[in-house]
Motif scaffolding. Sequence first.
Motif, PDB file in Angstrom:
ATOM      1  N   GLY A   1      11.576  -9.349  10.497  1.00 39.34           N
ATOM      2  CA  GLY A   1      10.789  -9.334  11.733  1.00 39.34           C
ATOM      3  C   GLY A   1       9.308  -9.129  11.447  1.00 39.34           C
ATOM      4  N   GLU A   2       9.001  -8.202  10.538  1.00 42.07           N
ATOM      5  CA  GLU A   2       7.597  -7.962  10.183  1.00 42.07           C
ATOM      6  C   GLU A   2       6.995  -9.168   9.482  1.00 42.07           C
ATOM      7  N   LEU A   3       7.786  -9.849   8.639  1.00 43.17           N
ATOM      8  CA  LEU A   3       7.307 -11.056   7.969  1.00 43.17           C
ATOM      9  C   LEU A   3       6.990 -12.137   8.996  1.00 43.17           C
ATOM     10  N   GLY A   4       7.843 -12.262  10.005  1.00 41.06           N
ATOM     11  CA  GLY A   4       7.585 -13.234  11.072  1.00 41.06           C
ATOM     12  C   GLY A   4       6.291 -12.926  11.794  1.00 41.06           C
ATOM     13  N   GLU A   5       6.039 -11.644  12.057  1.00 37.87           N
ATOM     14  CA  GLU A   5       4.782 -11.257  12.708  1.00 37.87           C
ATOM     15  C   GLU A   5       3.593 -11.580  11.807  1.00 37.87           C
ATOM     16  N   SER A   6       3.732 -11.332  10.513  1.00 34.63           N
ATOM     17  CA  SER A   6       2.645 -11.625   9.575  1.00 34.63           C
ATOM     18  C   SER A   6       2.355 -13.118   9.528  1.00 34.63           C
ATOM     19  N   VAL A   7       3.408 -13.932   9.506  1.00 38.21           N
ATOM     20  CA  VAL A   7       3.215 -15.389   9.496  1.00 38.21           C
ATOM     21  C   VAL A   7       2.544 -15.834  10.784  1.00 38.21           C
ATOM     22  N   SER A   8       2.924 -15.238  11.902  1.00 41.05           N
ATOM     23  CA  SER A   8       2.293 -15.573  13.177  1.00 41.05           C
ATOM     24  C   SER A   8       0.813 -15.203  13.159  1.00 41.05           C
ATOM     25  N   ASP A   9       0.508 -14.007  12.630  1.00 39.85           N
ATOM     26  CA  ASP A   9      -0.901 -13.596  12.517  1.00 39.85           C
ATOM     27  C   ASP A   9      -1.676 -14.537  11.604  1.00 39.85           C
ATOM     28  N   LEU A  10      -1.052 -14.970  10.498  1.00 41.09           N
ATOM     29  CA  LEU A  10      -1.698 -15.903   9.579  1.00 41.09           C
ATOM     30  C   LEU A  10      -1.971 -17.234  10.271  1.00 41.09           C
ATOM     31  N   ASN A  11      -1.016 -17.714  11.052  1.00 40.54           N
ATOM     32  CA  ASN A  11      -1.225 -18.962  11.799  1.00 40.54           C
ATOM     33  C   ASN A  11      -2.380 -18.833  12.783  1.00 40.54           C
ATOM     34  N   THR A  12      -2.443 -17.700  13.467  1.00 37.91           N
ATOM     35  CA  THR A  12      -3.538 -17.466  14.420  1.00 37.91           C
ATOM     36  C   THR A  12      -4.878 -17.445  13.692  1.00 37.91           C
TER      37      THR A  12
END
Length: 143
Positions: free
Chosen positions: A90-101
Amino acid sequence: MSGAEVAGVIAAVAFLIIALAVAIIAIRLSSVTKEIKNTVAEVNQTLDTVNGEIKPLTNEIEALLTKSNTLLNDVNGKVAAIDPVFTAIGELGESVSDLNTSTRNLAAKVSTGAKNSAKVTVAAKVGQRAAAMFSKKNEQTTK
């Protein structure tokens, strides 16, 4: 026969009928009691048989419940061990989302910068031409 004798005979016959009725009821009651006694004996025999068959079944059920509890405890332990993995995912998914943003924001800034750079480039070219024309004019007037 006098009236008293007739009355005595009638009373004796009535008493005989009552005695016969009581005897018949007693005989029927006796047969019903025997049937009830036989039924109770059959019920006791059936209960003994059922109790004899239930004991092994009860032992098997207890063993099955013990195994089920052991299995459930094992599964709960494994689920508890896997929970951190899901948290990390879940945290990795949030990090990937932040990276995309962040990548989108950077791309937008680069795109805006490229537009501004293009404007600066056009202005520089216009300025160079104007300077070249001015310098040519100055050269011609000084000659």
